[in-house]
Scaffold this motif. Structure first.
Motif, mmCIF file in Angstrom:
data_model
loop_
_atom_site.group_PDB
_atom_site.id
_atom_site.type_symbol
_atom_site.label_atom_id
_atom_site.label_comp_id
_atom_site.label_asym_id
_atom_site.label_seq_id
_atom_site.Cartn_x
_atom_site.Cartn_y
_atom_site.Cartn_z
ATOM 1 N N TYR A 206 8.709 -19.795 -24.473
ATOM 2 C CA TYR A 206 7.503 -20.629 -24.449
ATOM 3 C C TYR A 206 7.179 -21.219 -25.832
ATOM 4 N N GLY B 143 -0.883 -19.235 -26.480
ATOM 5 C CA GLY B 143 -1.406 -17.965 -25.989
ATOM 6 C C GLY B 143 -1.690 -18.008 -24.512
ATOM 7 N N VAL C 112 6.578 -7.507 -30.738
ATOM 8 C CA VAL C 112 6.218 -8.923 -30.559
ATOM 9 C C VAL C 112 6.260 -9.719 -31.857
ATOM 10 N N LEU D 111 8.202 -13.697 -27.160
ATOM 11 C CA LEU D 111 9.045 -12.907 -26.250
ATOM 12 C C LEU D 111 9.882 -13.783 -25.328
ATOM 13 N N THR D 112 9.340 -14.915 -24.902
ATOM 14 C CA THR D 112 10.080 -15.825 -24.019
ATOM 15 C C THR D 112 10.344 -17.134 -24.776
ATOM 16 N N GLY E 246 -4.828 -17.382 -23.452
ATOM 17 C CA GLY E 246 -6.201 -17.858 -23.289
ATOM 18 C C GLY E 246 -7.255 -16.854 -23.711
ATOM 19 N N ALA F 60 2.632 -17.700 -30.918
ATOM 20 C CA ALA F 60 1.830 -17.262 -29.765
ATOM 21 C C ALA F 60 0.976 -16.065 -30.195
ATOM 22 N N ILE F 61 -0.267 -16.070 -29.757
ATOM 23 C CA ILE F 61 -1.178 -14.971 -30.110
ATOM 24 C C ILE F 61 -0.787 -13.720 -29.330
ATOM 25 N N TYR F 62 -0.643 -12.623 -30.042
ATOM 26 C CA TYR F 62 -0.393 -11.342 -29.380
ATOM 27 C C TYR F 62 -1.440 -10.286 -29.740
ATOM 28 N N ASP F 63 -2.168 -10.517 -30.811
ATOM 29 C CA ASP F 63 -3.176 -9.503 -31.170
ATOM 30 C C ASP F 63 -4.450 -10.159 -31.695
ATOM 31 N N PHE F 64 -4.861 -11.213 -31.004
ATOM 32 C CA PHE F 64 -6.126 -11.912 -31.290
ATOM 33 C C PHE F 64 -6.136 -12.646 -32.631
HETATM 34 C C1 LIG Z 1 1.301 -7.703 -25.906
HETATM 35 C C2 LIG Z 1 0.688 -9.065 -25.665
HETATM 36 C C3 LIG Z 1 -0.530 -9.390 -26.250
HETATM 37 C C4 LIG Z 1 -1.114 -10.648 -26.031
HETATM 38 N N1 LIG Z 1 -2.307 -10.940 -26.632
HETATM 39 C C5 LIG Z 1 -2.851 -12.170 -26.420
HETATM 40 C C6 LIG Z 1 -4.075 -12.518 -27.045
HETATM 41 O O1 LIG Z 1 -4.689 -11.765 -27.790
HETATM 42 N N2 LIG Z 1 -4.592 -13.750 -26.791
HETATM 43 C C7 LIG Z 1 -3.962 -14.650 -25.978
HETATM 44 O O2 LIG Z 1 -4.474 -15.754 -25.781
HETATM 45 N N3 LIG Z 1 -2.794 -14.347 -25.379
HETATM 46 C C8 LIG Z 1 -2.233 -13.127 -25.584
HETATM 47 N N4 LIG Z 1 -1.053 -12.822 -24.978
HETATM 48 C C9 LIG Z 1 -0.405 -13.828 -24.130
HETATM 49 C C10 LIG Z 1 0.676 -14.573 -24.898
HETATM 50 O O3 LIG Z 1 0.191 -15.180 -26.079
HETATM 51 C C11 LIG Z 1 1.230 -15.649 -23.972
HETATM 52 O O4 LIG Z 1 1.895 -15.028 -22.911
HETATM 53 C C12 LIG Z 1 2.149 -16.585 -24.712
HETATM 54 O O5 LIG Z 1 2.623 -17.498 -23.770
HETATM 55 C C13 LIG Z 1 3.244 -15.795 -25.392
HETATM 56 O O6 LIG Z 1 4.508 -16.192 -25.018
HETATM 57 P P1 LIG Z 1 5.576 -15.186 -24.413
HETATM 58 O O7 LIG Z 1 5.377 -15.242 -22.937
HETATM 59 O O8 LIG Z 1 6.857 -15.749 -24.922
HETATM 60 O O9 LIG Z 1 5.326 -13.818 -24.961
HETATM 61 C C14 LIG Z 1 -0.467 -11.589 -25.193
HETATM 62 C C15 LIG Z 1 0.769 -11.255 -24.577
HETATM 63 C C16 LIG Z 1 1.336 -10.016 -24.811
HETATM 64 C C17 LIG Z 1 2.657 -9.699 -24.143
#
Ligand SMILES: Cc1cc2nc3c(=O)[nH]c(=O)nc-3n(C[C@H](O)[C@H](O)[C@H](O)COP(=O)(O)O)c2cc1C
Length: 187
Positions: A65, A139, A35, A62-63, A141, A108-112
């Motif tokens: 967004y 993110g 990510v 990843l997308t 949420g 975008a948040i993926y690990d807080f």
């Molecule tokens: C592995 C992973 C971890 C994620 N961790 C968080 C998080 O900690 N907090 C949050 O608000 N969203 C989290 N998300 C949601 C993504 O931030 C959200 O889907 C955002 O739209 C990312 O765009 P994407 O769909 O292009 O990945 C996570 C998504 C993935 C796939």
């Protein structure tokens, strides 16, 4: 009846624990890489003759967004009269912050927390030279560790001046808020 002697059992339990921790660590490292790896892109210029210049750096995710959210803000800046340079964090992204009157950081948040690619880019720039900075947090949420405060601190520690922090969670679809906030920053 005991199957194994106590000492042997402890050894087996310890081995299972270590293998489990190593596996979880590997899975986490893989997820973190998938990510948050750098995706270098050419810098795209919007409204080349704008009065002042904004540097927009976003982590693609990843997308599409993160790209859509970032470009909604970037295009509104261009509409308001800014020259806007949009890029992603990488060694080829601009680092001479003296050329810019506004810095925009989005991910975008993926690990807080803040994206490591974005914080690495801040380190490459070094001193942010009190540049006005907008932070765009995206993110799903889930924000138990207050990403906004974490990122504000990182920018301020690098001598940046945070003027806007916008949160855009997927469920909110608050694209008009992004446009309104950008429109407030007439160059
Ligand atoms: C592995 C992973 C971890 C994620 N961790 C968080 C998080 O900690 N907090 C949050 O608000 N969203 C989290 N998300 C949601 C993504 O931030 C959200 O889907 C955002 O739209 C990312 O765009 P994407 O769909 O292009 O990945 C996570 C998504 C993935 C796939």
């Amino acid at each position: 009846m005991k199957f194994w002697p106590q000492k042997r059992r402890n050894k087996i339990m310890l081995t299972i624990l270590l293998v489990t921790l190593a596996t979880l660590g590997g899975v986490f490292a893989y997820l973190e890489y998938s990510v948050y790896h750098e995706t270098p892109t050419d810098t795209q210029v919007l409204n080349a003759d704008g009065a002042k210049t904004a540097l927009v750096i976003y982590h693609p995710g990843l997308t599409d967004y993160a790209r859509n959210v970032t470009y909604t803000y970037a295009e509104a800046l261009a509409e308001a009269g800014w020259r806007v340079e949009v890029t992603t964090p990488s060694p080829q992204a601009p680092t001479d912050i003296a050329k810019y009157q506004l810095l925009v950081l989005g991910w975008a948040i993926y690990d807080f927390g803040p994206a490591p690619t974005i914080t690495s880019q801040i380190q490459r720039i070094g001193d942010l030279n009190e540049v006005n900075t907008t932070i765009i947090i995206m993110g799903g949420g889930l924000d138990p560790f207050n990403v906004k405060d974490q990122m504000n601190r990182i920018v301020e520690d690098a001598n940046g001046n945070v003027i806007q922090t916008i949160t855009s969670f997927r469920s909110q679809r608050n694209f008009s808020l992004l446009q309104e906030e950008a429109a407030k920053l007439a160059p």
